[in-house]
Design a protein around this motif. Structure first.
Motif, PDB file in Angstrom:
ATOM      1  N   GLU A   1       0.832  -1.203   0.000  1.00  0.00           N
ATOM      2  CA  GLU A   1       0.000   0.000   0.000  1.00  0.00           C
ATOM      3  C   GLU A   1       0.869   1.257   0.000  1.00  0.00           C
ATOM      4  OE1 GLU A   1      -2.881   2.962   0.381  1.00  0.00           O
ATOM      5  OE2 GLU A   1      -3.014   0.902  -0.372  1.00  0.00           O
ATOM      6  N   ARG A   2       1.920   1.264   0.811  1.00  0.00           N
ATOM      7  CA  ARG A   2       2.818   2.422   0.864  1.00  0.00           C
ATOM      8  C   ARG A   2       3.539   2.608  -0.470  1.00  0.00           C
ATOM      9  NH1 ARG A   2       6.130   2.093   6.477  1.00  0.00           N
ATOM     10  NH2 ARG A   2       7.288   0.610   5.193  1.00  0.00           N
ATOM     11  N   ARG A   3       3.933   1.502  -1.100  1.00  0.00           N
ATOM     12  CA  ARG A   3       4.597   1.601  -2.401  1.00  0.00           C
ATOM     13  C   ARG A   3       3.660   2.178  -3.458  1.00  0.00           C
ATOM     14  NH1 ARG A   3       7.647  -4.269  -2.876  1.00  0.00           N
ATOM     15  NH2 ARG A   3       9.356  -3.832  -1.414  1.00  0.00           N
ATOM     16  N   ALA A   4       2.386   1.799  -3.384  1.00  0.00           N
ATOM     17  CA  ALA A   4       1.414   2.314  -4.351  1.00  0.00           C
ATOM     18  C   ALA A   4       1.295   3.825  -4.233  1.00  0.00           C
ATOM     19  CB  ALA A   4       0.057   1.653  -4.122  1.00  0.00           C
ATOM     20  N   VAL A   5       1.344   4.345  -3.008  1.00  0.00           N
ATOM     21  CA  VAL A   5       1.296   5.793  -2.806  1.00  0.00           C
ATOM     22  C   VAL A   5       2.527   6.441  -3.428  1.00  0.00           C
ATOM     23  CG1 VAL A   5       1.318   7.627  -1.079  1.00  0.00           C
ATOM     24  CG2 VAL A   5      -0.101   5.602  -0.713  1.00  0.00           C
TER      25      VAL A   5
ATOM     26  N   LEU B   1      -0.940   9.057  -5.310  1.00  0.00           N
ATOM     27  CA  LEU B   1      -2.302   9.094  -4.759  1.00  0.00           C
ATOM     28  C   LEU B   1      -2.325   8.450  -3.385  1.00  0.00           C
ATOM     29  CD1 LEU B   1      -4.566   7.993  -7.759  1.00  0.00           C
ATOM     30  CD2 LEU B   1      -4.381  10.287  -6.791  1.00  0.00           C
ATOM     31  N   SER B   2      -2.897   9.124  -2.415  1.00  0.00           N
ATOM     32  CA  SER B   2      -3.069   8.518  -1.102  1.00  0.00           C
ATOM     33  C   SER B   2      -4.197   7.495  -1.165  1.00  0.00           C
ATOM     34  CB  SER B   2      -3.423   9.587  -0.064  1.00  0.00           C
ATOM     35  OG  SER B   2      -4.712  10.131  -0.332  1.00  0.00           O
ATOM     36  N   GLY B   3      -4.302   6.677  -0.135  1.00  0.00           N
ATOM     37  CA  GLY B   3      -5.390   5.703  -0.091  1.00  0.00           C
ATOM     38  C   GLY B   3      -6.746   6.380  -0.146  1.00  0.00           C
ATOM     39  N   GLU B   4      -6.875   7.503   0.568  1.00  0.00           N
ATOM     40  CA  GLU B   4      -8.144   8.230   0.572  1.00  0.00           C
ATOM     41  C   GLU B   4      -8.487   8.741  -0.818  1.00  0.00           C
ATOM     42  OE1 GLU B   4      -5.654   8.694   2.608  1.00  0.00           O
ATOM     43  OE2 GLU B   4      -6.456   8.055   4.559  1.00  0.00           O
TER      44      GLU B   4
END
Length: 254
Positions: free
Chosen positions: A184-188, A193-196
């Motif tokens: 998840e952190r890598r995707a940001v 884009l943040s998770g929100e």
């Protein structure tokens, strides 16, 4: 997803590198490059790359560049990336060894402290849980850590096989949640884009789906259903895992 390092290294060479006395004084002029320096540089390089690329980006060339030496010079000290990963794993495990032995703690506290230690290691060295350890090479730090934990658990009076499975199940749980969190952190990092923001982009489509009547259970969920962090997920799962151990242990549970 884990790296394919387990079957691409020579176990005997890894063991020799891990267990040889590397601190014995060298004869003659001190070497410009040392195995310890290579391992230190490899860990630092992997830490940087793990934020975005993961271990796939770790190469002997990238390590040599950090050290300011030619790539081929590394092979005088370590056969390849697979063996180097074994050294890196044992190095970071040694960073998280406790100063105290934890004597007098109940089994839940022993396992919880070990889980939190492993979690911190995964967060600090986010490449760690992605290394294939299906065929682990036990170095001095790895073996010492396992010896310590089993020694603290043995007063429970449970057979060694059960203790080892408890330790193994917990380790797999910690690394599994850590991998999801790190991804998840890598995707940001990759997308910006943040998770929100990611879920806000999907909101119109999801709201339409909820209003369609096709997903009544999902549509009726409380607004706080998904309002939790990975740290909370980790703690919840760890406690439930230990509850399961307690149920299995029965009267022996402390």
């Amino acid at each position: 997803m884990t790296t394919e390092h387990g079957d691409r290294r020579d176990p005997q060479r890894s063991l020799k590198l891990l267990w040889d006395d590397r601190d014995r004084p060298a004869r003659g002029r001190p070497p410009v490059l040392t195995l310890d320096a290579i391992v230190t540089a490899a860990v630092a390089t992997a830490d940087e790359l793990a934020r975005t690329e993961g271990l796939e980006g770790l190469t002997m060339r990238s390590i040599a560049t950090r050290l300011g030496v030619g790539t081929m010079s590394l092979y005088r000290y370590v056969p390849g990336k697979g063996e180097l990963l074994d050294l890196m794993l044992d190095r970071v495990i040694g960073e998280y060894e406790p100063e105290e032995d934890g004597g007098g703690l109940g089994w839940r506290d022993v396992l919880a402290r070990e889980a939190h230690r492993q979690w911190r290691m995964c967060m600090d060295h986010s490449w760690y849980p992605f290394v294939d350890q299906s065929r682990p090479i036990l170095g001095p730090n790895s073996l010492h850590g396992l010896d310590r934990v089993l020694g603290l658990l043995q007063p429970l009076g449970v057979d060694d096989r059960t203790l080892m499975m408890m330790v193994g199940v917990q380790s797999d749980y910690v690394e599994g949640v850590a991998r999801s969190y790190i991804n998840e952190r890598r995707a940001v990092e990759r997308t910006g884009l943040s998770g929100e923001e990611f879920w806000e982009a999907q909101a119109p489509t999801l709201e339409k789906a909820m209003l369609s009547g096709r997903f009544p259970t999902m549509a009726a969920l409380d607004e706080s259903t998904f309002d939790w962090s990975y740290e909370q997920l980790f703690e919840f799962g760890l406690n439930r895992l230990h509850d399961g151990f307690a149920s299995h242990l029965g009267d022996r549970a402390g």
